[in-house]
Structures are given as structure tokens and as C-alpha cells.
Design a protein around this motif. Sequence first.
Motif, PDB file in Angstrom:
ATOM      1  N   SER A   2       0.828  -1.204   0.000  1.00 55.13           N
ATOM      2  CA  SER A   2       0.000   0.000   0.000  1.00 55.13           C
ATOM      3  C   SER A   2       0.866   1.260   0.000  1.00 55.13           C
ATOM      4  CB  SER A   2      -0.915  -0.014   1.224  1.00 55.13           C
ATOM      5  OG  SER A   2      -1.660   1.172   1.294  1.00 55.13           O
ATOM      6  N   THR A   3       1.907   1.261   0.799  1.00 47.02           N
ATOM      7  CA  THR A   3       2.827   2.402   0.856  1.00 47.02           C
ATOM      8  C   THR A   3       3.515   2.611  -0.491  1.00 47.02           C
ATOM      9  OG1 THR A   3       3.221   2.050   3.213  1.00 47.02           O
ATOM     10  CG2 THR A   3       4.885   3.317   2.018  1.00 47.02           C
ATOM     11  N   LEU A   4       3.967   1.524  -1.117  1.00 43.85           N
ATOM     12  CA  LEU A   4       4.645   1.633  -2.412  1.00 43.85           C
ATOM     13  C   LEU A   4       3.685   2.101  -3.506  1.00 43.85           C
ATOM     14  CD1 LEU A   4       7.000  -1.481  -2.292  1.00 43.85           C
ATOM     15  CD2 LEU A   4       7.608   0.935  -1.997  1.00 43.85           C
ATOM     16  N   LYS A   5       2.421   1.681  -3.439  1.00 41.54           N
ATOM     17  CA  LYS A   5       1.430   2.159  -4.419  1.00 41.54           C
ATOM     18  C   LYS A   5       1.335   3.676  -4.371  1.00 41.54           C
ATOM     19  CE  LYS A   5      -1.626  -1.824  -4.592  1.00 41.54           C
ATOM     20  NZ  LYS A   5      -2.944  -2.368  -4.276  1.00 41.54           N
ATOM     21  N   LYS A   6       1.290   4.217  -3.169  1.00 43.61           N
ATOM     22  CA  LYS A   6       1.201   5.671  -3.014  1.00 43.61           C
ATOM     23  C   LYS A   6       2.473   6.351  -3.517  1.00 43.61           C
ATOM     24  CE  LYS A   6      -1.853   5.318   0.939  1.00 43.61           C
ATOM     25  NZ  LYS A   6      -1.933   5.338   2.402  1.00 43.61           N
ATOM     26  N   GLN A   7       3.638   5.801  -3.171  1.00 43.68           N
ATOM     27  CA  GLN A   7       4.903   6.409  -3.567  1.00 43.68           C
ATOM     28  C   GLN A   7       5.118   6.370  -5.075  1.00 43.68           C
ATOM     29  OE1 GLN A   7       7.774   4.187  -1.262  1.00 43.68           O
ATOM     30  NE2 GLN A   7       7.640   5.597   0.467  1.00 43.68           N
ATOM     31  N   LEU A   8       4.601   5.347  -5.729  1.00 41.99           N
ATOM     32  CA  LEU A   8       4.872   5.154  -7.158  1.00 41.99           C
ATOM     33  C   LEU A   8       3.680   5.505  -8.055  1.00 41.99           C
ATOM     34  CD1 LEU A   8       6.906   1.839  -6.855  1.00 41.99           C
ATOM     35  CD2 LEU A   8       7.788   4.147  -7.276  1.00 41.99           C
ATOM     36  N   ALA A   9       2.626   6.034  -7.485  1.00 44.87           N
ATOM     37  CA  ALA A   9       1.417   6.359  -8.256  1.00 44.87           C
ATOM     38  C   ALA A   9       1.715   7.296  -9.420  1.00 44.87           C
ATOM     39  CB  ALA A   9       0.354   6.962  -7.341  1.00 44.87           C
ATOM     40  N   LYS A  10       2.513   8.320  -9.195  1.00 49.50           N
ATOM     41  CA  LYS A  10       2.816   9.291 -10.258  1.00 49.50           C
ATOM     42  C   LYS A  10       3.752   8.715 -11.318  1.00 49.50           C
ATOM     43  CE  LYS A  10       2.119  13.381  -7.431  1.00 49.50           C
ATOM     44  NZ  LYS A  10       2.730  14.561  -6.833  1.00 49.50           N
ATOM     45  N   SER A  11       4.403   7.610 -11.000  1.00 51.30           N
ATOM     46  CA  SER A  11       5.333   6.987 -11.948  1.00 51.30           C
ATOM     47  C   SER A  11       4.628   6.009 -12.879  1.00 51.30           C
ATOM     48  CB  SER A  11       6.449   6.259 -11.185  1.00 51.30           C
ATOM     49  OG  SER A  11       7.148   7.162 -10.359  1.00 51.30           O
ATOM     50  N   GLN A  43      11.289   6.445  -9.630  1.00 46.65           N
ATOM     51  CA  GLN A  43      10.793   7.830  -9.686  1.00 46.65           C
ATOM     52  C   GLN A  43      11.669   8.701 -10.557  1.00 46.65           C
ATOM     53  OE1 GLN A  43      10.710   8.610  -5.462  1.00 46.65           O
ATOM     54  NE2 GLN A  43       8.517   8.239  -5.329  1.00 46.65           N
ATOM     55  N   ASN A  44      12.984   8.468 -10.555  1.00 41.11           N
ATOM     56  CA  ASN A  44      13.925   9.322 -11.289  1.00 41.11           C
ATOM     57  C   ASN A  44      14.384   8.716 -12.605  1.00 41.11           C
ATOM     58  OD1 ASN A  44      13.834  11.167  -9.128  1.00 41.11           O
ATOM     59  ND2 ASN A  44      15.459  10.075  -8.052  1.00 41.11           N
TER      60      ASN A  44
END
Length: 102
Positions: free
Chosen positions: A28-37, A95-96
Amino acid sequence: MATIDGSNVKKLIVACDAGMGSSVMLASTLKKQLAKSGVTVEHSPVAHIPSDADVVVTQASLAERARGVVPDVPVVPFQLFLGDPAITKVVKAIQNGETVEV
């Protein structure tokens, strides 16, 4: 050592043994962190990791089992469910659009 090109990751799998608790929270945490990617993050039992995964993160004790299921997919072992440096490295690479060794 496997190399991950963060710009090519479209599907990240959080693999676990029991399928409950901490690994679900990590997914769940990774989904939020990577949503914009644009990365899909899924939770899976280690014995049933999807073959279309681009990268798998799993507890260090399960890494060899995961590699046996998806031998051509980079497997990132971690110790801590939250704040583990190995996971942070992968997230930043995605992300980068960077390359990272795991």
C-alpha cells in the motif's frame, strides 16, 4: 548483481509467505509512492509471483524462493518493512528513471 532500469519498471510485486499484515502495508505504501510513476504495485504469495513482474521486493529470508519462481526478474531482498534502504533505492530509481544495482 542484477540491474534495474527504473524507467522500464511498470509492475512491482511485494512477495510474502503468509499474505497478511506488514507486506500488505508495504504494498500500500509503495502504491502511493509510485502512483505518479505509472507503476502497478501488487501483493503476491512468493510461490505465485506473476511472470510479468519487472521487479520483486521480498523479505531477505524469501529471496531465494522468489528467484526460483521468477529467475529472470530482479529480486530485491529487504530486512525492514518500513524505511529499508534497499526499497528506498528501488523507489528512487523508478521515480527518477535511474539505473540501480540490487
